[in-house]
Write an enzyme that holds these catalytic residues in place. Structure first.
Site, short mmCIF file in Angstrom:
data_model
loop_
_atom_site.label_atom_id
_atom_site.label_comp_id
_atom_site.label_asym_id
_atom_site.label_seq_id
_atom_site.Cartn_x
_atom_site.Cartn_y
_atom_site.Cartn_z
N ASP A 70 36.05 36.11 56.77
CA ASP A 70 35.20 35.19 56.02
C ASP A 70 34.83 34.01 56.90
O ASP A 70 35.70 33.41 57.54
CB ASP A 70 35.91 34.66 54.77
CG ASP A 70 36.19 35.74 53.74
OD1 ASP A 70 35.60 36.83 53.86
OD2 ASP A 70 36.99 35.48 52.83
N LYS A 124 46.84 55.62 53.03
CA LYS A 124 45.97 55.47 54.18
C LYS A 124 46.22 54.14 54.88
O LYS A 124 46.25 53.08 54.26
CB LYS A 124 44.50 55.54 53.74
CG LYS A 124 44.09 56.89 53.16
CD LYS A 124 44.10 57.97 54.24
CE LYS A 124 43.55 59.28 53.70
NZ LYS A 124 43.52 60.32 54.75
N LYS A 172 44.39 53.11 57.70
CA LYS A 172 43.24 52.65 58.48
C LYS A 172 42.75 51.26 58.07
O LYS A 172 42.43 50.43 58.94
CB LYS A 172 42.10 53.66 58.38
CG LYS A 172 40.98 53.45 59.40
CD LYS A 172 41.48 53.65 60.83
CE LYS A 172 41.76 55.12 61.13
NZ LYS A 172 42.14 55.31 62.56
N CYS A 231 46.34 20.32 24.05
CA CYS A 231 45.17 19.56 24.50
C CYS A 231 44.02 19.72 23.51
O CYS A 231 44.06 19.12 22.43
CB CYS A 231 44.77 19.99 25.92
SG CYS A 231 43.66 18.80 26.73
N HIS A 279 49.70 19.00 28.50
CA HIS A 279 49.80 20.42 28.85
C HIS A 279 51.27 20.77 29.13
O HIS A 279 51.72 20.73 30.28
CB HIS A 279 48.94 20.72 30.07
CG HIS A 279 47.47 20.74 29.78
ND1 HIS A 279 46.79 21.88 29.43
CD2 HIS A 279 46.57 19.73 29.75
CE1 HIS A 279 45.51 21.59 29.22
NE2 HIS A 279 45.35 20.29 29.41
N GLU A 318 52.64 23.53 29.25
CA GLU A 318 52.79 24.75 30.05
C GLU A 318 52.88 24.47 31.54
O GLU A 318 53.42 25.27 32.31
CB GLU A 318 51.64 25.72 29.77
CG GLU A 318 50.27 25.35 30.34
CD GLU A 318 49.47 24.38 29.46
OE1 GLU A 318 48.25 24.25 29.68
OE2 GLU A 318 50.07 23.73 28.57
#
Length: 535
Positions: A146, A186, A188, A376, A502, A504
């Site tokens: 990239d 595979k 490759k 929230c 929040h 979590e």
């Protein structure tokens, strides 16, 4: 300073973040001081303004940094709090270099990718490493090849040159597909990916092979032959039913011994603090079904921290959680999908789409006694629903969605008025919450004060608080000044609670979110009479 750099090849989405997190957990379980750093090659300054459809969940740290969701994995697996410095983006790097150029720091030199951009990347990496860790794990986002990743990979190559081969290791994550009737593995794609990595001057020391099944000895030998990586550094990362099982799989392949040997670090005894946690994940003793009502339900990474929190609860309690993802708009047509669940969670979100369906879900939970947790926006939705259906203000709303409502029970925070820029301007990060005595919230937390992470622009309008409390809504938590409402519950209900913060984001495998845990245990309590009734 010692570094372990994790790169990815072939395709994106192979799980570099989970592998990085698992390695960090293992190294820590062997007694080492470890942290992790995520490099995101996108030009955004941070993840704060990115669409969940493209990027998944925006994770918030203690210092208010809005970061890539992999930082959430790092915190959960390492049980360490990260800072904004643990997430490097192209936007941050280029902004700082341009700022220095404008200030004249480069003394008239032509500013170039090498050395100016790469030097800034290295400076940020070393700033994290200087905090006294034994090993810094560096995950380079994207895929080798990239164009966006090239300056970061060049900076990593330079770090190895400057720090010495014995202090910097490279691990490359690749895909090993299984093709044909006999599902032959595979090699490759891995060979070509390593070849591309070598072309930019980096020879990997380890290869993590993502595959459906464990890689075979033949596959391991073949990859080792073509990549010059010893077989002890070829690691099978096959599919597992739960990501928290991965560290144990890596441990059994001796990867920590390989890393510590190459970095000349003494390795301690493996503690395996997750042993009982894994047993509960594999064999839950009971199950509950929780509805997650949102607008990104087809893209579950948008609610990753909630999903992981439920996993933490299963690992600690043995109560499995089946998540029923419900598109909130669908509830405008029928609430039938809620009839089969034992609890309802409304998570955070932004924008008007899907809000009315969430209001329907909050009403369903309040009227039918179904265990409920709002987070929230879910907290704000519960306020709107109460104002509409208990107080009778049928047009009650948040000014985020209806600026002209006559009953703005949710309004913008005073300090947010007039702000033009969206990125990094919300009420963000760790804030103190005062929990009132004699409330459900106080029983859940067993503390008069808690610290929780926030990400919001709107709050409960103070003009309506007394009226709502007189009608049976209890605001059981406030901010430090007692001005902003942080937790709500219903008078006389043990299974209805919501929070502006929040919860979590602070949940960890051995310390699940207390609010989510309460929801699951209340769901189990709600489920049992229904099962008896069904018989």
């Amino acid at each position: 300073m010692r570094f372990l750099v994790i790169t990815g090849g072939v395709i994106s989405g192979l799980g570099k973040g989970t592998i990085t997190s698992s390695l960090g957990h293992l190294l820590k379980e062997h007694g080492l001081r470890v942290t992790a750093l995520k490099i995101d090659p996108y030009l955004n300054y941070d993840a704060g303004t990115m669409n969940p459809y493209q990027h998944g969940e925006v994770f918030v740290l203690n210092d208010g940094s809005e970061v890539d969701l992999d930082l959430g994995n790092y915190e959960r697996f390492l049980d360490e709090d990260m800072t904004g410095e643990n997430n490097i983006t192209t936007g941050k790097v280029y902004s700082e270099v341009i700022r220095k150029e404008r200030r004249g720091d480069f003394l008239g030199s032509t500013v170039q990718i090498i050395p100016h951009i790469t030097n800034e990347i290295k400076r940020r990496v070393r700033a994290v490493a200087s905090r006294g860790y034994d090993i810094v794990l560096i995950e380079v986002g994207g895929t080798v090849g990239d164009i966006e990743s090239m300056p970061f990979l060049e900076a990593m190559r330079q770090i190895r040159r400057e720090e010495g081969d014995g202090n910097v290791l490279f691990a490359h994550v690749t895909l090993v597909p299984e093709i044909g009737a006999n599902l032959e593995q595979k090699t490759k794609p891995t060979q070509h990916s390593v070849k591309e990595l070598r072309e930019i001057g980096i020879q990997p020391d380890m290869i993590f092979c993502r595959s459906q099944r464990p890689i075979t000895p033949e596959t391991r030998r073949k990859i080792s032959l073509f990549t010059d990586v010893p077989e002890s550094g070829i690691v099978s990362v096959h599919n597992v039913e739960n990501v928290y099982l991965l560290p144990d799989i890596l441990e059994r392949q001796g990867i920590v011994q390989h890393i510590c040997s190459r970095l000349s670090i003494p390795v301690g005894t493996y503690r395996d603090t997750w042993a009982d946690f894994r047993k509960n994940l594999l064999q839950p003793r009971e199950w509950v079904k929780i509805a997650v009502v949102g607008k990104y339900t087809e893209l579950q990474d948008a609610y990753m921290s909630h999903r992981e929190t439920f996993t933490h609860i299963t690992g600690n309690t043995g109560v499995g959680v089946e998540i029923k993802w419900i598109d909130s708009d669908s509830l405008l047509r029928s609430t039938e999908p809620l009839d089969e669940v034992h609890g309802i969670l409304i998570p955070g979100g932004f924008g008007y789409r899907g809000v009315e369906g969430k209001v329907v879900a909050a009403r369903y939970a309040r009227e039918r006694g179904v265990p409920f947790l709002g987070i929230c926006l879910g907290f704000q939705v519960a306020v709107v629903e109460f104002a509409r259906d208990v107080l009778g203000y049928t047009d009650a709303n948040s000014t985020e969605f209806d600026r002209n409502t006559r009953h703005p029970v949710i309004d913008i925070l005073p300090e947010q008025k007039g702000i033009q820029d969206l990125g990094g301007t919300m009420r963000l990060g760790m804030k103190l919450v005062r929990v009132k005595d004699g409330t459900l919230a106080r029983r859940i937390y067993s503390s008069p004060e808690i610290m929780e992470r926030h990400r919001h622009r709107y709050e409960v309008n103070p003009e309506f608080i007394q009226e709502m409390e007189d009608a049976g809504l209890v605001f059981s938590g406030t901010d430090e000044e007692g001005i902003r409402m942080e937790i709500l519950e219903l008078k006389g209900r043990e299974n209805f609670i919501a929070a502006q913060y929040h919860a979590e984001f602070l949940s960890r495998p051995m310390r699940p979110s207390p609010l989510h845990r309460h929801l699951v245990l209340q769901a189990l309590k709600y489920k049992r009479p229904k099962e008896i009734e069904a018989r």
